[in-house]
Design a protein around this motif. Sequence first.
Motif, PDB file in Angstrom:
ATOM      1  N   GLN A  48       0.894  -1.250  -0.081  1.00 57.76           N
ATOM      2  CA  GLN A  48      -0.085   0.164   0.099  1.00 57.76           C
ATOM      3  C   GLN A  48       0.823   1.164  -0.066  1.00 57.76           C
ATOM      4  OE1 GLN A  48      -3.118  -0.135  -0.384  1.00 57.76           O
ATOM      5  NE2 GLN A  48      -3.127  -2.407  -0.525  1.00 57.76           N
ATOM      6  N   PRO A  49       0.724   2.228  -0.759  1.00 58.21           N
ATOM      7  CA  PRO A  49       1.399   3.413  -1.054  1.00 58.21           C
ATOM      8  C   PRO A  49       1.633   4.404   0.292  1.00 58.21           C
ATOM      9  CG  PRO A  49      -0.444   3.561  -2.468  1.00 58.21           C
ATOM     10  CD  PRO A  49      -0.531   2.403  -1.874  1.00 58.21           C
ATOM     11  N   SER A  50       0.506   4.106   1.114  1.00 59.81           N
ATOM     12  CA  SER A  50       0.600   5.165   2.395  1.00 59.81           C
ATOM     13  C   SER A  50      -0.237   4.261   3.364  1.00 59.81           C
ATOM     14  CB  SER A  50      -0.078   6.281   1.962  1.00 59.81           C
ATOM     15  OG  SER A  50      -1.351   6.085   1.985  1.00 59.81           O
ATOM     16  N   ASP A  53      -3.751   4.081   2.768  1.00 61.25           N
ATOM     17  CA  ASP A  53      -4.135   3.230   1.920  1.00 61.25           C
ATOM     18  C   ASP A  53      -4.256   1.894   2.578  1.00 61.25           C
ATOM     19  OD1 ASP A  53      -4.642   4.653  -0.826  1.00 61.25           O
ATOM     20  OD2 ASP A  53      -2.403   5.097  -0.408  1.00 61.25           O
ATOM     21  N   PRO A  82       9.994   3.810   3.978  1.00 60.54           N
ATOM     22  CA  PRO A  82       8.656   3.922   4.262  1.00 60.54           C
ATOM     23  C   PRO A  82       8.561   4.407   5.977  1.00 60.54           C
ATOM     24  CG  PRO A  82       9.068   1.454   3.762  1.00 60.54           C
ATOM     25  CD  PRO A  82      10.265   2.275   3.961  1.00 60.54           C
ATOM     26  N   ASP A  83       7.433   4.893   6.231  1.00 57.69           N
ATOM     27  CA  ASP A  83       7.301   5.506   7.543  1.00 57.69           C
ATOM     28  C   ASP A  83       6.515   4.089   8.488  1.00 57.69           C
ATOM     29  OD1 ASP A  83       6.337   6.461  10.118  1.00 57.69           O
ATOM     30  OD2 ASP A  83       5.341   8.206   9.385  1.00 57.69           O
ATOM     31  N   TYR A  87       2.674   2.836   9.830  1.00 59.89           N
ATOM     32  CA  TYR A  87       1.863   1.824   9.049  1.00 59.89           C
ATOM     33  C   TYR A  87       1.434   0.738  10.423  1.00 59.89           C
ATOM     34  CZ  TYR A  87       2.896   2.353   4.156  1.00 59.89           C
ATOM     35  OH  TYR A  87       3.104   2.780   2.842  1.00 59.89           O
TER      36      TYR A  87
END
Length: 314
Positions: A48-50, A53, A82-83, A87
């Motif tokens: 998932q891009p974010s 999402d 990524p963060d 997530y």
Amino acid sequence: MPFQTTLTEALGIAIPVVQGGMQWVGYAELASAVSNAGGLGIITALTQPSPADLRKEIQRCKMMTSKPFAVNITLLPAIVPPDYDAYAQVVIDEGVRIVETAGNSPGPIIKKLKDANIIILHKCTTIRHALSAQKLRVDFLSIDGFECAGHIGEHDITNFVLLRRAAQSLTTPFIASGGFGDGEGLAGALALGACGINMGTRFMCTAEAPIHENVKQAIVAATEGDTELLLRRWRNTSRLFKNKVAIEAKKVEKESVTGKFEEIAPYVSGKRGRNVFITGDIDEGVFSFFSPLLSNSAVLGSYSHNGCSYRVNG
Ligand code: NAD
């Protein structure tokens, strides 16, 4: 319950089969199908891009199954880091009860998830890493042999050795990961001391896997010789499908004078791998793979365990 193990009891599932986290494959369609069939389906967070999402994807999965499912959070080098914390927060906020973690320095993320009472399955490719994860109080270890697709670690220990070492050395229950694609494999894993298996590539060939049919056919047609190991030079070794891009990338890895990751990055980019699954052009990018050696049979296997005979349907 024919398949009652420590894993099925703790997770509330019927069959001790976990669908491994798979980048660009682990969407709600596949995760819910595996969970509805009695295993543990897994949504891959970084697909998932974010984080927003991921929240939508978890909500979609909840619409498709009332059974337990998990989210995979993999902490490895990424071209765009990524963060992870954000997530993980979404997973907690959405009330997901189970998380599969993998990768480097997972301590802070595991602590955050454990503090929220989430059950953790942590993937390890060595006993040393498994012992460290035990100290973090993970609930299950996923012992990942050299056979596995994707990130195999840097020690190349096959499951016949690793699983028995795990049975001798660990107090945390473990599942077996890497090279499993049928019921016979599940029986073998249980006999070696595991309480279940993690199966990834095999699930890519199911009707429910949201990837192009060409990829499914390529996997079914492939043999055990059709994998390539890349990124050892950068201590991030991956087992991938041996397509044109993987062969070209191997050449770059061998011949690079600078040894800079940037030289190989365009070949191994996840974006290109994702395109393979969308367009069906097998040579467009690299993707993780081991050969599950599929037969045409719809039955994954039949075997005996604790004096009973079972059939596992694929
Ligand atoms: P990406 O495009 O960021 O990177 C492509 C590949 O190069 C990945 O294997 C990545 O680990 C590796 N890489 C990136 N930077 C690196 C560096 N500086 N040194 C060495 N190796 C490097 O990958 P992506 O497809 O967008 O995936 C994002 C993340 O998810 C990556 O960390 C990837 O490894 C990981 N992943 C997760 C799963 C899973 O099941 N959850 C499976 C495969 C990969």
